[in-house]
Each structure stands twice: as C-alpha cells, then as structure tokens.
Design a protein around this motif. Structure first.
Motif, PDB file in Angstrom:
ATOM      1  N   ARG A  98      -1.108 -81.924 -49.625  1.00  0.00           N
ATOM      2  CA  ARG A  98      -0.636 -82.886 -50.625  1.00  0.00           C
ATOM      3  C   ARG A  98      -0.073 -82.147 -51.842  1.00  0.00           C
ATOM      4  O   ARG A  98       1.014 -82.466 -52.333  1.00  0.00           O
ATOM      5  CB  ARG A  98      -1.784 -83.812 -51.033  1.00  0.00           C
ATOM      6  N   ALA A 103       2.671 -84.968 -47.174  1.00  0.00           N
ATOM      7  CA  ALA A 103       1.645 -86.000 -47.056  1.00  0.00           C
ATOM      8  C   ALA A 103       0.732 -85.651 -45.876  1.00  0.00           C
ATOM      9  O   ALA A 103       1.216 -85.401 -44.773  1.00  0.00           O
ATOM     10  CB  ALA A 103       2.272 -87.369 -46.855  1.00  0.00           C
ATOM     11  N   VAL A 126       1.732 -96.711 -43.668  1.00  0.00           N
ATOM     12  CA  VAL A 126       2.045 -96.596 -45.092  1.00  0.00           C
ATOM     13  C   VAL A 126       1.593 -95.206 -45.507  1.00  0.00           C
ATOM     14  O   VAL A 126       0.425 -94.850 -45.355  1.00  0.00           O
ATOM     15  CB  VAL A 126       1.315 -97.679 -45.911  1.00  0.00           C
ATOM     16  N   PRO A 128       1.459 -92.597 -48.607  1.00  0.00           N
ATOM     17  CA  PRO A 128       1.651 -92.391 -50.047  1.00  0.00           C
ATOM     18  C   PRO A 128       2.456 -91.118 -50.328  1.00  0.00           C
ATOM     19  O   PRO A 128       2.288 -90.104 -49.659  1.00  0.00           O
ATOM     20  CB  PRO A 128       0.232 -92.251 -50.591  1.00  0.00           C
ATOM     21  N   CYS A 129       3.314 -91.194 -51.312  1.00  0.00           N
ATOM     22  CA  CYS A 129       4.123 -90.046 -51.721  1.00  0.00           C
ATOM     23  C   CYS A 129       3.208 -88.958 -52.289  1.00  0.00           C
ATOM     24  O   CYS A 129       2.391 -89.236 -53.179  1.00  0.00           O
ATOM     25  CB  CYS A 129       5.139 -90.487 -52.777  1.00  0.00           C
ATOM     26  N   GLY A 133       2.437 -90.447 -55.771  1.00  0.00           N
ATOM     27  CA  GLY A 133       1.324 -91.284 -55.335  1.00  0.00           C
ATOM     28  C   GLY A 133       1.706 -92.690 -54.914  1.00  0.00           C
ATOM     29  O   GLY A 133       0.859 -93.450 -54.458  1.00  0.00           O
ATOM     30  N   SER A 134       2.963 -93.055 -55.047  1.00  0.00           N
ATOM     31  CA  SER A 134       3.413 -94.401 -54.693  1.00  0.00           C
ATOM     32  C   SER A 134       3.284 -94.641 -53.192  1.00  0.00           C
ATOM     33  O   SER A 134       3.520 -93.752 -52.380  1.00  0.00           O
ATOM     34  CB  SER A 134       4.878 -94.579 -55.106  1.00  0.00           C
ATOM     35  N   SER A 135       2.934 -95.871 -52.829  1.00  0.00           N
ATOM     36  CA  SER A 135       2.897 -96.269 -51.419  1.00  0.00           C
ATOM     37  C   SER A 135       4.198 -96.963 -51.018  1.00  0.00           C
ATOM     38  O   SER A 135       4.321 -97.468 -49.913  1.00  0.00           O
ATOM     39  CB  SER A 135       1.711 -97.203 -51.162  1.00  0.00           C
ATOM     40  N   HIS A 136       5.147 -96.977 -51.907  1.00  0.00           N
ATOM     41  CA  HIS A 136       6.447 -97.606 -51.675  1.00  0.00           C
ATOM     42  C   HIS A 136       7.365 -96.554 -51.034  1.00  0.00           C
ATOM     43  O   HIS A 136       8.263 -96.006 -51.680  1.00  0.00           O
ATOM     44  CB  HIS A 136       6.994 -98.112 -53.015  1.00  0.00           C
ATOM     45  N   THR A 137       7.089 -96.250 -49.757  1.00  0.00           N
ATOM     46  CA  THR A 137       7.797 -95.194 -49.035  1.00  0.00           C
ATOM     47  C   THR A 137       8.329 -95.726 -47.708  1.00  0.00           C
ATOM     48  O   THR A 137       7.825 -96.732 -47.199  1.00  0.00           O
ATOM     49  CB  THR A 137       6.870 -93.990 -48.757  1.00  0.00           C
ATOM     50  N   CYS A 154      10.330 -91.502 -50.796  1.00  0.00           N
ATOM     51  CA  CYS A 154       9.668 -92.364 -51.765  1.00  0.00           C
ATOM     52  C   CYS A 154      10.735 -93.227 -52.438  1.00  0.00           C
ATOM     53  O   CYS A 154      11.737 -92.700 -52.930  1.00  0.00           O
ATOM     54  CB  CYS A 154       8.925 -91.529 -52.806  1.00  0.00           C
ATOM     55  N   TYR A 163       5.687 -85.787 -43.781  1.00  0.00           N
ATOM     56  CA  TYR A 163       4.391 -86.402 -43.486  1.00  0.00           C
ATOM     57  C   TYR A 163       3.875 -85.738 -42.227  1.00  0.00           C
ATOM     58  O   TYR A 163       4.539 -85.757 -41.190  1.00  0.00           O
ATOM     59  CB  TYR A 163       4.544 -87.908 -43.289  1.00  0.00           C
TER      60      TYR A 163
END
Length: 167
Positions: A98, A103, A126, A128-129, A133-137, A154, A163
């Motif tokens: 990380r 990831a 899902v 996380p970046c 830390g965003s999960s909007h990936t 991200c 990842y």
C-alpha cells in the motif's frame, strides 16, 4: 528452534522479491520453510506466486547467493503444491504494498471458485486507492505490470495504480 535453521531464516529475512523490491520473500509468502532433512542437510522451500512465474529462477539464484554469502550450505527446493495464495502474504507485506502504491489483495473466502465460467461474470472488487484511500475506483485493465496485478484508476485523485489480485 534449531540454531542452524534460525541462522538460515535470519540470512534470508531481508531478501527482496525481484519484481516488487519493497517486499521480502517472507512478506510475500514465497519463502515457505527452512527444514533439516533426515541426513542433516538443510532445505529452503520456496513456492512461486504461480507456476509460470518468470522471476522464480532469479529468486532461486538470490536465495542460493545469499546463503553462500553467509557460509550456509543448503539446497533450494521449489515446491508447487500447495499452490501459493495471497493469503500467505504477511500483514506487514500488505502494508508495504500500500505504501509503495500497490493496492494489496483482498482476503479470499475458502469456498471461492478460482475458475470463472463465461456467463458467470462477477463485478470487480471495490479496491481502495493506495494513494488517497478513496473507494471510488474502477478497473482499467484486468492485467497490469505483471499477470498477478490488475490496473485500476482512482476517480477522485485521478491516479492509476496496480492492484495485487487475490488468488
């Protein structure tokens, strides 16, 4: 534990993975065992991340060279069964991934099917970046810099990242 075996573990503890240098072979779970045979010889057991891993011969050479540099006479044994799994990665190794911008893999439930059949598509996990830390990936490509990683992006910080796929 046997002092000779402890010396082998100590010698190999800092040995890095050739593809992801922030991880040690022990962090990655490739370094499976150090054992004494019935006749007193020492064996170092390694398991590649997959049977076609292009780095395995380099890893074998690195283990041999490290042992030789420490004056340790041991045989390197490559063991394919049981197959390596990302569950063998240490928590410290996942943290190092990380911090390095990759990831880490999710934990895979024991009853998960590794082989997926056409028509049984599942949504990518899902992820996380590792940067913000965003999960909007989103998954950009099933394969990234190596076959064991997928390429994600991200949508918040706009950064691409690898990842490490679980298996």
């Amino acid at each position: 534990m046997n002092t000779r075996l402890d010396a082998v573990w100590d010698a190999l503890d800092a040995l890095s993975d050739p593809e992801i240098p922030v991880l040690t072979l022990r962090d990655l779970g490739i370094l499976r065992d150090v054992r004494a045979t019935a006749d007193g010889r020492i064996e170092v057991v390694i398991t590649p991340t997959y049977s076609g891993c292009p780095a395995i011969s380099q890893i074998e050479d690195d283990v041999r060279a490290t042992l030789e540099a420490h004056g340790i006479d041991a045989q390197v044994v490559t063991q394919l069964s049981p197959a390596w799994t990302t569950d063998w990665m240490s928590d410290a190794g996942k943290d190092k991934l990380r911090q390095y911008g990759i990831a880490p893999p999710h934990r895979v439930p024991a009853d998960t099917q590794v082989v997926r059949f056409i028509g049984r598509a599942t949504a990518p996990p899902v992820v996380p970046c590792p940067r913000c830390g965003s999960s909007h990936t989103v998954e950009a490509s099933r394969f990234a810099s190596t076959a064991c990683k997928a390429l994600y992006k991200c949508l918040d910080c706009q950064e691409p990242f690898d990842y490490f796929k679980p298996y």
